[in-house]
Design a protein around this motif. Structure first.
Motif, PDB file in Angstrom:
ATOM      1  N   LEU A 172     -16.547  21.717  41.784  1.00  0.00           N
ATOM      2  CA  LEU A 172     -17.091  22.698  42.733  1.00  0.00           C
ATOM      3  C   LEU A 172     -18.386  22.206  43.381  1.00  0.00           C
ATOM      4  O   LEU A 172     -18.725  22.654  44.477  1.00  0.00           O
ATOM      5  CB  LEU A 172     -17.303  24.050  42.045  1.00  0.00           C
ATOM      6  CG  LEU A 172     -16.001  24.772  41.690  1.00  0.00           C
ATOM      7  CD1 LEU A 172     -16.270  25.952  40.768  1.00  0.00           C
ATOM      8  CD2 LEU A 172     -15.278  25.239  42.958  1.00  0.00           C
ATOM      9  N   TRP A 173     -19.102  21.283  42.734  1.00  0.00           N
ATOM     10  CA  TRP A 173     -20.262  20.664  43.392  1.00  0.00           C
ATOM     11  C   TRP A 173     -19.755  19.792  44.551  1.00  0.00           C
ATOM     12  O   TRP A 173     -20.289  19.849  45.662  1.00  0.00           O
ATOM     13  CB  TRP A 173     -21.081  19.819  42.407  1.00  0.00           C
ATOM     14  CG  TRP A 173     -22.260  19.152  43.057  1.00  0.00           C
ATOM     15  CD1 TRP A 173     -23.513  19.683  43.215  1.00  0.00           C
ATOM     16  CD2 TRP A 173     -22.287  17.854  43.685  1.00  0.00           C
ATOM     17  NE1 TRP A 173     -24.316  18.795  43.902  1.00  0.00           N
ATOM     18  CE2 TRP A 173     -23.593  17.670  44.205  1.00  0.00           C
ATOM     19  CE3 TRP A 173     -21.348  16.832  43.862  1.00  0.00           C
ATOM     20  CZ2 TRP A 173     -23.979  16.499  44.879  1.00  0.00           C
ATOM     21  CZ3 TRP A 173     -21.718  15.682  44.537  1.00  0.00           C
ATOM     22  CH2 TRP A 173     -23.024  15.525  45.035  1.00  0.00           C
ATOM     23  N   MET A 180     -16.944  20.114  46.101  1.00  0.00           N
ATOM     24  CA  MET A 180     -16.425  21.010  47.143  1.00  0.00           C
ATOM     25  C   MET A 180     -17.572  21.597  47.965  1.00  0.00           C
ATOM     26  O   MET A 180     -17.438  21.788  49.184  1.00  0.00           O
ATOM     27  CB  MET A 180     -15.600  22.123  46.507  1.00  0.00           C
ATOM     28  CG  MET A 180     -14.899  23.029  47.518  1.00  0.00           C
ATOM     29  SD  MET A 180     -13.832  24.218  46.664  1.00  0.00           S
ATOM     30  CE  MET A 180     -13.220  25.180  48.070  1.00  0.00           C
ATOM     31  N   ALA A 181     -18.704  21.859  47.306  1.00  0.00           N
ATOM     32  CA  ALA A 181     -19.866  22.373  48.049  1.00  0.00           C
ATOM     33  C   ALA A 181     -20.374  21.337  49.055  1.00  0.00           C
ATOM     34  O   ALA A 181     -20.870  21.702  50.127  1.00  0.00           O
ATOM     35  CB  ALA A 181     -20.982  22.784  47.077  1.00  0.00           C
ATOM     36  N   GLN A 182     -20.240  20.050  48.715  1.00  0.00           N
ATOM     37  CA  GLN A 182     -20.630  19.010  49.681  1.00  0.00           C
ATOM     38  C   GLN A 182     -19.685  19.028  50.881  1.00  0.00           C
ATOM     39  O   GLN A 182     -20.104  18.831  52.025  1.00  0.00           O
ATOM     40  CB  GLN A 182     -20.622  17.614  49.035  1.00  0.00           C
ATOM     41  CG  GLN A 182     -21.493  17.482  47.789  1.00  0.00           C
ATOM     42  CD  GLN A 182     -22.871  18.087  47.992  1.00  0.00           C
ATOM     43  OE1 GLN A 182     -23.594  17.724  48.920  1.00  0.00           O
ATOM     44  NE2 GLN A 182     -23.235  19.027  47.138  1.00  0.00           N
ATOM     45  N   SER A 205     -10.003  25.127  51.601  1.00  0.00           N
ATOM     46  CA  SER A 205      -9.014  24.905  50.557  1.00  0.00           C
ATOM     47  C   SER A 205      -9.005  23.418  50.245  1.00  0.00           C
ATOM     48  O   SER A 205      -8.982  22.592  51.160  1.00  0.00           O
ATOM     49  CB  SER A 205      -7.659  25.368  51.101  1.00  0.00           C
ATOM     50  OG  SER A 205      -6.617  24.814  50.359  1.00  0.00           O
ATOM     51  N   VAL A 206      -9.078  23.062  48.968  1.00  0.00           N
ATOM     52  CA  VAL A 206      -9.083  21.637  48.603  1.00  0.00           C
ATOM     53  C   VAL A 206      -8.209  21.398  47.378  1.00  0.00           C
ATOM     54  O   VAL A 206      -7.953  22.313  46.596  1.00  0.00           O
ATOM     55  CB  VAL A 206     -10.502  21.099  48.275  1.00  0.00           C
ATOM     56  CG1 VAL A 206     -11.456  21.297  49.442  1.00  0.00           C
ATOM     57  CG2 VAL A 206     -11.060  21.734  47.010  1.00  0.00           C
ATOM     58  N   GLN A 207      -7.781  20.152  47.242  1.00  0.00           N
ATOM     59  CA  GLN A 207      -7.217  19.679  45.974  1.00  0.00           C
ATOM     60  C   GLN A 207      -8.199  18.664  45.403  1.00  0.00           C
ATOM     61  O   GLN A 207      -8.679  17.796  46.135  1.00  0.00           O
ATOM     62  CB  GLN A 207      -5.867  19.001  46.195  1.00  0.00           C
ATOM     63  CG  GLN A 207      -4.766  19.983  46.539  1.00  0.00           C
ATOM     64  CD  GLN A 207      -3.408  19.300  46.635  1.00  0.00           C
ATOM     65  OE1 GLN A 207      -3.265  18.107  46.381  1.00  0.00           O
ATOM     66  NE2 GLN A 207      -2.416  20.073  47.005  1.00  0.00           N
ATOM     67  N   PHE A 208      -8.473  18.767  44.115  1.00  0.00           N
ATOM     68  CA  PHE A 208      -9.321  17.780  43.446  1.00  0.00           C
ATOM     69  C   PHE A 208      -8.404  16.718  42.847  1.00  0.00           C
ATOM     70  O   PHE A 208      -7.430  17.041  42.187  1.00  0.00           O
ATOM     71  CB  PHE A 208     -10.139  18.436  42.341  1.00  0.00           C
ATOM     72  CG  PHE A 208     -11.071  19.516  42.829  1.00  0.00           C
ATOM     73  CD1 PHE A 208     -12.192  19.196  43.571  1.00  0.00           C
ATOM     74  CD2 PHE A 208     -10.820  20.849  42.555  1.00  0.00           C
ATOM     75  CE1 PHE A 208     -13.052  20.181  44.026  1.00  0.00           C
ATOM     76  CE2 PHE A 208     -11.678  21.847  43.007  1.00  0.00           C
ATOM     77  CZ  PHE A 208     -12.796  21.511  43.747  1.00  0.00           C
ATOM     78  N   ARG A 209      -8.701  15.466  43.092  1.00  0.00           N
ATOM     79  CA  ARG A 209      -7.877  14.412  42.509  1.00  0.00           C
ATOM     80  C   ARG A 209      -8.731  13.450  41.683  1.00  0.00           C
ATOM     81  O   ARG A 209      -8.920  13.641  40.522  1.00  0.00           O
ATOM     82  CB  ARG A 209      -7.084  13.679  43.595  1.00  0.00           C
ATOM     83  CG  ARG A 209      -5.820  14.429  43.962  1.00  0.00           C
ATOM     84  CD  ARG A 209      -4.912  14.632  42.723  1.00  0.00           C
ATOM     85  NE  ARG A 209      -3.766  15.477  43.015  1.00  0.00           N
ATOM     86  CZ  ARG A 209      -3.743  16.799  42.863  1.00  0.00           C
ATOM     87  NH1 ARG A 209      -4.806  17.442  42.426  1.00  0.00           N
ATOM     88  NH2 ARG A 209      -2.654  17.492  43.121  1.00  0.00           N
ATOM     89  N   GLU A 217     -11.384  11.137  26.744  1.00  0.00           N
ATOM     90  CA  GLU A 217     -10.758  10.140  27.618  1.00  0.00           C
ATOM     91  C   GLU A 217     -11.187  10.221  29.065  1.00  0.00           C
ATOM     92  O   GLU A 217     -10.397  10.025  29.986  1.00  0.00           O
ATOM     93  CB  GLU A 217      -9.230  10.216  27.511  1.00  0.00           C
ATOM     94  CG  GLU A 217      -8.732   9.871  26.110  1.00  0.00           C
ATOM     95  CD  GLU A 217      -7.533  10.700  25.717  1.00  0.00           C
ATOM     96  OE1 GLU A 217      -6.497  10.472  26.336  1.00  0.00           O
ATOM     97  OE2 GLU A 217      -7.648  11.555  24.827  1.00  0.00           O
ATOM     98  N   LEU A 218     -12.449  10.537  29.272  1.00  0.00           N
ATOM     99  CA  LEU A 218     -13.039  10.432  30.613  1.00  0.00           C
ATOM    100  C   LEU A 218     -13.977   9.224  30.594  1.00  0.00           C
ATOM    101  O   LEU A 218     -14.406   8.786  29.526  1.00  0.00           O
ATOM    102  CB  LEU A 218     -13.803  11.713  30.963  1.00  0.00           C
ATOM    103  CG  LEU A 218     -12.925  12.961  31.128  1.00  0.00           C
ATOM    104  CD1 LEU A 218     -13.762  14.223  31.161  1.00  0.00           C
ATOM    105  CD2 LEU A 218     -12.062  12.839  32.383  1.00  0.00           C
ATOM    106  N   ILE A 252     -18.189  17.998  29.421  1.00  0.00           N
ATOM    107  CA  ILE A 252     -17.660  16.837  30.161  1.00  0.00           C
ATOM    108  C   ILE A 252     -18.553  16.483  31.352  1.00  0.00           C
ATOM    109  O   ILE A 252     -18.502  15.391  31.875  1.00  0.00           O
ATOM    110  CB  ILE A 252     -16.200  17.044  30.656  1.00  0.00           C
ATOM    111  CG1 ILE A 252     -16.083  18.223  31.609  1.00  0.00           C
ATOM    112  CG2 ILE A 252     -15.247  17.187  29.479  1.00  0.00           C
ATOM    113  CD1 ILE A 252     -14.694  18.391  32.228  1.00  0.00           C
TER     114      ILE A 252
END
Lengths: 153, 116
Positions: free
Chosen positions: B49-50, B52-54, B70-74, B40-41, B29
């Motif tokens: 995680l890339w 998040m690294a930023q 700590s993060v949420q990916f949306r 369906e992308l 993906i």
């Protein structure tokens, strides 16, 4: 491999007693740190220049904190992809991530990670799976703890 | 140290290939438009995680300053579009952070804590 103090594996999960448990030791390479730092755009000299790292008091190049995703994933992968959980990797997206860091990780370190399945929940059409990781260095010092939330669409 | 921070970064067309090699995450993906569309992308997407690294890099010029993140990916991140990362101080070395691309929140409810 030697099991070090404080590195006891988590107990089997009550709902999935036979689920794979993650345990992996990752040797941190100097060139891997450079490659990773370059891929994320990290330009700090301690991540690229051995002399700069030594001048700052480290034995070798220092891994950026998010390198935790690299050394812990090998322990997590067999847990996340265990057929008993039935996660379809192609439908998997990362939902959330928490990391707490301890001792710095430098090239030459051997990082041992214990990974475990925490829980799962259904939210609307999405399944939410949570996993944990705990990573120590070769001296038994905690370097990172992680909580990984994965969504299957 | 308790000052707002903001960084803009534009992932280039090949960033997901470099990150796949560096991290070992070769999920198609992130690498193959056709495959991504088959699940369906919109096309190949950034590694969370890339992104998040930023966010982690924005915390400080010192890579070792972060104590926790700590993060949420949306929203789904894509290459070749600018991402803005913002840090708002909460005091005592704590920050609320997010990463936004095209008004799409890739990272929301981020919480970073720096070593004091």
């Amino acid at each position: 491999m030697i099991d070090r103090q404080g590195m006891t594996s988590p107990p089997p999960h009550p709902d999935h007693p036979t689920l794979a448990r993650g345990h992996d030791t990752y040797l941190v390479g100097r060139e891997k740190i450079r490659e990773y730092a370059t891929a994320i755009g990290e330009t700090a000299p301690i991540c690229h220049d051995v002399e700069a790292a030594r001048a700052a008091g480290f034995a070798d190049l220092v891994a950026p904190p998010m390198f935790a995703a690299v050394y812990s994933w090998r322990a997590l992968e067999p847990v996340v992809l265990d057929p008993e959980l039935g996660i379809n990797f192609a439908r998997l997206v990362h939902g959330g991530q928490e990391f707490t860091w301890g001792e710095p990780v430098v090239a030459g370190d051997e990082i041992t990670t214990e990974a475990a399945f925490l829980d799962q929940a259904k939210r609307a059409d999405i399944m939410v799976y949570r996993f944990s990781s705990r990573s120590h260095n070769q001296r038994g010092e905690l370097v990172c703890e992680g909580t990984w939330t994965n969504l299957v669409r | 140290m308790d000052e707002p921070r903001s960084v803009k970064v534009t992932p280039d067309r090949y960033v997901t290939y470099r990150y796949a090699g560096a991290s070992g995450d070769f999920n198609p993906i992130h690498l193959d438009d056709e495959f991504a569309r088959s699940v369906e992308l919109p096309g190949k997407i950034l590694h969370g995680l890339w992104t998040m690294a930023q966010v982690a890099r924005t915390a400080s010029d010192d890579p070792l300053a972060l104590k926790s993140l700590s993060v949420q990916f949306r929203g789904i991140g894509v290459p070749e579009k600018e991402i803005e990362i913002t840090f708002k101080p909460r005091g005592d070395g704590e920050f609320d952070c997010e990463a936004v691309q095209d008004s799409n929140k890739l990272v929301r409810r981020g919480r970073a804590v720096l070593k004091l």
